[in-house]
Design an enzyme around this catalytic site. Sequence first.
Site, PDB file in Angstrom:
ATOM      1  N   ARG A 105      35.937  -7.255 -30.030  1.00 55.14           N
ATOM      2  CA  ARG A 105      34.587  -7.033 -29.507  1.00 55.14           C
ATOM      3  C   ARG A 105      34.737  -7.599 -27.925  1.00 55.14           C
ATOM      4  NH1 ARG A 105      30.189 -10.278 -30.989  1.00 55.14           N
ATOM      5  NH2 ARG A 105      28.103  -9.208 -31.679  1.00 55.14           N
ATOM      6  N   ILE A 112      24.402  -5.442 -28.912  1.00 57.96           N
ATOM      7  CA  ILE A 112      25.658  -4.788 -29.932  1.00 57.96           C
ATOM      8  C   ILE A 112      25.445  -6.002 -31.458  1.00 57.96           C
ATOM      9  CG2 ILE A 112      26.999  -6.851 -29.150  1.00 57.96           C
ATOM     10  CD1 ILE A 112      29.905  -5.264 -29.733  1.00 57.96           C
ATOM     11  N   SER A 113      25.374  -5.120 -32.946  1.00 58.96           N
ATOM     12  CA  SER A 113      24.801  -5.859 -33.400  1.00 58.96           C
ATOM     13  C   SER A 113      25.888  -7.034 -34.033  1.00 58.96           C
ATOM     14  CB  SER A 113      25.733  -4.674 -34.819  1.00 58.96           C
ATOM     15  OG  SER A 113      24.371  -4.196 -34.617  1.00 58.96           O
ATOM     16  N   GLN A 114      25.366  -7.944 -34.629  1.00 61.82           N
ATOM     17  CA  GLN A 114      25.782  -8.821 -35.527  1.00 61.82           C
ATOM     18  C   GLN A 114      27.322  -8.597 -35.851  1.00 61.82           C
ATOM     19  OE1 GLN A 114      23.254 -11.502 -38.236  1.00 61.82           O
ATOM     20  NE2 GLN A 114      25.610 -13.136 -38.584  1.00 61.82           N
ATOM     21  N   PRO A 115      28.647  -9.116 -35.548  1.00 64.51           N
ATOM     22  CA  PRO A 115      29.436  -9.117 -36.488  1.00 64.51           C
ATOM     23  C   PRO A 115      29.281  -9.049 -37.779  1.00 64.51           C
ATOM     24  CG  PRO A 115      30.367 -10.219 -34.670  1.00 64.51           C
ATOM     25  CD  PRO A 115      28.712 -10.738 -34.900  1.00 64.51           C
TER      26      PRO A 115
END
Length: 180
Positions: free
Chosen positions: A55, A81-84
């Site tokens: 990431r 970037i989206s939350q994992p």
Amino acid sequence: VEPGGRDGGASDATLPEKERFARQRERMVDELVSSTSDAPITDSRVIRALRTVPRHEFVPSEFREQSYLNTPLPILERQTISQPYIVAMMTELLEMEEGDKILEIGTGSGYQAAVLAELPGVEVYTIEIVPELAQRAEETLDSLGYTDVHCKQGDGYYGWPEHAPFDGIIVTAAPDHVPQ
């Protein structure tokens, strides 16, 4: 243990970057599959993909040290970037099978596309409307060896008809309405 903290071994801060990020990635994934989570990630293929995709390569350098926190982070063009956890949950909910062709609307950094591409036998097509994001994501994906992810700069509202039909569609952008 927070990234940069102690876990009984060497402090992450003293490790080479590659090893430091690998440890942080492992801890992040362990948190996502923890039974203490409200809705833990359980699909072993998704878990393996999260353990594999770096990431930190998808975020700007000024946020690299925060890459493995379970939170969204800023990227180019005032996007994130989206939350994992969200990436993992959305991937799991697709219930993909080998041979599936997936369309992602909103490439962003390319992280979600990389996670999808790590699933066995899945073909990924991803569209990004913002030219700078599309270019950066494609460069990042290519540099990491994700040459089988098909990237397009364009408006995802119209899909990608020349490669349709798709077995699944994932929308990682925020449209004001869902097209017919």
